[in-house]
Design an enzyme around this catalytic site. Structure first.
Site, PDB file in Angstrom:
ATOM      1  N   HIS A 142       2.342 -21.298   4.068  1.00 21.88           N
ATOM      2  CA  HIS A 142       1.590 -22.298   3.302  1.00 21.88           C
ATOM      3  C   HIS A 142       1.555 -21.840   1.846  1.00 21.88           C
ATOM      4  O   HIS A 142       0.596 -21.202   1.400  1.00 21.88           O
ATOM      5  CB  HIS A 142       0.170 -22.430   3.865  1.00 21.88           C
ATOM      6  CG  HIS A 142      -0.606 -23.573   3.291  1.00 21.88           C
ATOM      7  ND1 HIS A 142      -1.514 -24.293   4.029  1.00 21.88           N
ATOM      8  CD2 HIS A 142      -0.629 -24.122   2.049  1.00 21.88           C
ATOM      9  CE1 HIS A 142      -2.060 -25.232   3.268  1.00 21.88           C
ATOM     10  NE2 HIS A 142      -1.534 -25.141   2.062  1.00 21.88           N
ATOM     11  N   THR A 177      -8.828 -21.664   2.052  1.00 25.07           N
ATOM     12  CA  THR A 177      -8.014 -22.042   3.203  1.00 25.07           C
ATOM     13  C   THR A 177      -8.216 -23.528   3.438  1.00 25.07           C
ATOM     14  O   THR A 177      -9.103 -24.146   2.852  1.00 25.07           O
ATOM     15  CB  THR A 177      -8.413 -21.219   4.449  1.00 25.07           C
ATOM     16  OG1 THR A 177      -7.501 -21.515   5.524  1.00 25.07           O
ATOM     17  CG2 THR A 177      -9.837 -21.523   4.877  1.00 25.07           C
ATOM     18  N   HIS A 233      -5.933 -23.616  13.131  1.00 17.21           N
ATOM     19  CA  HIS A 233      -7.047 -23.141  12.310  1.00 17.21           C
ATOM     20  C   HIS A 233      -8.097 -22.471  13.205  1.00 17.21           C
ATOM     21  O   HIS A 233      -8.714 -23.100  14.047  1.00 17.21           O
ATOM     22  CB  HIS A 233      -7.717 -24.241  11.483  1.00 17.21           C
ATOM     23  CG  HIS A 233      -8.376 -23.695  10.250  1.00 17.21           C
ATOM     24  ND1 HIS A 233      -7.727 -23.581   9.036  1.00 17.21           N
ATOM     25  CD2 HIS A 233      -9.609 -23.192  10.047  1.00 17.21           C
ATOM     26  CE1 HIS A 233      -8.531 -23.051   8.141  1.00 17.21           C
ATOM     27  NE2 HIS A 233      -9.680 -22.795   8.729  1.00 17.21           N
ATOM     28  N   ASP A 234      -8.282 -21.172  12.973  1.00 13.58           N
ATOM     29  CA  ASP A 234      -9.283 -20.356  13.664  1.00 13.58           C
ATOM     30  C   ASP A 234      -9.045 -20.249  15.165  1.00 13.58           C
ATOM     31  O   ASP A 234      -9.972 -19.912  15.922  1.00 13.58           O
ATOM     32  CB  ASP A 234     -10.702 -20.879  13.400  1.00 13.58           C
ATOM     33  CG  ASP A 234     -11.177 -20.572  11.979  1.00 13.58           C
ATOM     34  OD1 ASP A 234     -10.467 -19.827  11.272  1.00 13.58           O
ATOM     35  OD2 ASP A 234     -12.236 -21.071  11.581  1.00 13.58           O
ATOM     36  N   GLU A 279       3.702 -25.672   5.182  1.00 15.91           N
ATOM     37  CA  GLU A 279       2.491 -26.450   5.024  1.00 15.91           C
ATOM     38  C   GLU A 279       2.144 -26.587   3.542  1.00 15.91           C
ATOM     39  O   GLU A 279       2.436 -25.691   2.748  1.00 15.91           O
ATOM     40  CB  GLU A 279       1.307 -25.752   5.717  1.00 15.91           C
ATOM     41  CG  GLU A 279       1.490 -25.516   7.189  1.00 15.91           C
ATOM     42  CD  GLU A 279       0.295 -24.790   7.796  1.00 15.91           C
ATOM     43  OE1 GLU A 279       0.143 -24.852   9.026  1.00 15.91           O
ATOM     44  OE2 GLU A 279      -0.472 -24.158   7.045  1.00 15.91           O
ATOM     45  N   ASN A 297       1.938 -17.816  11.523  1.00 11.71           N
ATOM     46  CA  ASN A 297       1.715 -17.980  10.095  1.00 11.71           C
ATOM     47  C   ASN A 297       1.680 -16.597   9.438  1.00 11.71           C
ATOM     48  O   ASN A 297       0.847 -15.752   9.797  1.00 11.71           O
ATOM     49  CB  ASN A 297       0.396 -18.722   9.853  1.00 11.71           C
ATOM     50  CG  ASN A 297       0.168 -19.069   8.396  1.00 11.71           C
ATOM     51  OD1 ASN A 297       0.404 -18.254   7.516  1.00 11.71           O
ATOM     52  ND2 ASN A 297      -0.318 -20.266   8.135  1.00 11.71           N
ATOM     53  N   HIS A 353      -0.411 -15.813  -2.107  1.00  6.92           N
ATOM     54  CA  HIS A 353       0.144 -15.121  -0.932  1.00  6.92           C
ATOM     55  C   HIS A 353       1.621 -15.472  -0.811  1.00  6.92           C
ATOM     56  O   HIS A 353       2.453 -14.768  -1.346  1.00  6.92           O
ATOM     57  CB  HIS A 353      -0.669 -15.402   0.333  1.00  6.92           C
ATOM     58  CG  HIS A 353      -1.241 -16.783   0.462  1.00  6.92           C
ATOM     59  ND1 HIS A 353      -0.467 -17.920   0.517  1.00  6.92           N
ATOM     60  CD2 HIS A 353      -2.532 -17.197   0.549  1.00  6.92           C
ATOM     61  CE1 HIS A 353      -1.239 -18.983   0.658  1.00  6.92           C
ATOM     62  NE2 HIS A 353      -2.496 -18.583   0.660  1.00  6.92           N
ATOM     63  N   ARG A 371       0.856 -21.943  -1.976  1.00  8.96           N
ATOM     64  CA  ARG A 371      -0.091 -22.658  -2.841  1.00  8.96           C
ATOM     65  C   ARG A 371       0.358 -22.528  -4.292  1.00  8.96           C
ATOM     66  O   ARG A 371       1.139 -21.630  -4.628  1.00  8.96           O
ATOM     67  CB  ARG A 371      -1.506 -22.117  -2.629  1.00  8.96           C
ATOM     68  CG  ARG A 371      -2.092 -22.567  -1.287  1.00  8.96           C
ATOM     69  CD  ARG A 371      -3.538 -22.139  -1.120  1.00  8.96           C
ATOM     70  NE  ARG A 371      -4.175 -22.862  -0.023  1.00  8.96           N
ATOM     71  CZ  ARG A 371      -4.121 -22.493   1.263  1.00  8.96           C
ATOM     72  NH1 ARG A 371      -3.458 -21.409   1.599  1.00  8.96           N
ATOM     73  NH2 ARG A 371      -4.724 -23.211   2.189  1.00  8.96           N
TER      74      ARG A 371
END
Length: 237
Positions: free
Chosen positions: A43, A100, A190-191, A70, A7, A50, A45
Site C-alpha cells: 500500500h 492506516t 484489516h486487524d 492498494e 502485506n 513505508h 502512500r
C-alpha cells in the site's frame, strides 16, 4: 481455500528506519512466497513512509504469485498502476496523512467516479477490488462501479470478536451473502490475526482472499516468518 496475501508494508517501515535495505524487501517478498503466501500486498502512500513507488516497480518483476497494490486512486497512484499493471488493485479512500486505512468507500456518493477508475484499471488487465464497510447499501451500489470484488474492512469485526464473536461476524456474513448473490467476489482485511481469522473464514464461505500484514509481522517476531505464514494458512482451510 481462501488465499493469503501477505502485506509487507511493515517490512518497508523497518527498512526505512535505518535508510538502507535491511531487511531486504524483495528477498522478504520472495521468502513469503516460498513459505506459502499466495500473494504479496503493498500500500504505497504519497509520502512513501513505508512502501515506495520504486518498490512496487521492483516487486512486479519478482513476485510469482499475485501482486496486490492498494491505495487511493490519485493521479500519481493511477500512473504507477498504468506502469506496473499488478494482478489486483484495491481501491482505498484513505487520506494522505492516514496512519492506516480507516473507512470504506461510499459507493453511492462516489459511484460515477469509481466507475471511471474501475473501467480504466480493468482495461489494463487488473482485477479490481473496492474497500468497503459491511453495509448492504454500499455492497449493492458497488455493482454499479463494475468492480470485480469488494474487500470488507474488518477492523470492527476484530474489535468486537473478543467479547461477542457472533455479533461481530453478523454484518460481515450478511454483506458476504449479498455480494455472492450479486456476483461480486469477496476479499477481507484489516486487524485480522491468528485469534479471529478462522472464525471469519468459517462464516464467510465465499471469501476468496485475505491480506494481512501488521499482525502477521508481529507474530513472526516470536514464531518466525515461515512458521507464521503456515499458521495463518491453516486458519483458512
Amino acid at each position: 481455500m481462501t488465499k493469503l496475501s501477505v502485506n509487507i508494508n511493515k517490512i518497508a517501515t523497518l527498512r526505512n528506519a535505518r535508510g538502507h535495505n535491511r531487511p531486504h524487501l524483495l528477498q522478504v517478498a520472495r521468502d513469503c512466497e516460498r513459505f506459502g503466501a499466495q500473494g504479496i500486498t503493498v500500500h504505497p502512500r504519497p509520502d512513501e513512509r513505508h512502501i515506495r513507488y520504486q518498490d512496487v516497480r521492483d516487486l512486479k518483476s519478482i513476485v510469482t504469485t499475485e501482486l496486490n497494490v492498494e491505495g487511493n486512486p490519485t493521479p500519481d497512484f493511477i500512473n504507477l498502476v498504468r506502469e506496473v499493471r499488478p494482478e489486483q488493485v484495491t481501491l482505498v479512500p484513505d487520506a494522505p496523512d492516514a496512519i492506516t486505512s480507516n473507512a470504506g468507500w461510499d459507493t453511492i456518493e462516489h459511484q460515477i467516479y469509481l466507475l471511471g477508475v474501475v473501467t480504466e484499471l480493468k482495461t489494463l488487465g487488473c482485477r479490481v477490488s473496492i474497500f468497503l464497510d459491511p453495509n448492504p447499501a454500499m455492497v449493492k451500489a458497488a455493482v454499479g462501479t463494475g468492480t470485480d470484488r469488494i474487500e470488507l474492512y474488518t477492523e470492527a469485526y476484530a474489535q468486537q470478536y473478543h467479547t461477542d464473536p457472533a455479533a461481530a461476524i453478523a454484518p460481515y456474513r450478511t454483506a458476504a451473502i449479498l455480494a455472492q448473490e450479486l456476483g461480486i467476489g469477496l476479499n477481507a482485511g484489516h486487524d485480522l490475526d491468528l485469534n479471529n481469522l478462522a472464525h471469519l473464514k468459517q462464516n464467510l464461505p465465499s471469501l476468496e482472499e485475505v491480506s494481512i500484514g501488521h499482525a502477521l509481522v508481529c507474530d513472526a517476531l516470536y514464531l518466525g516468518l515461515e512458521n507464521t505464514i503456515q499458521l495463518y494458512r491453516r486458519q483458512l482451510v
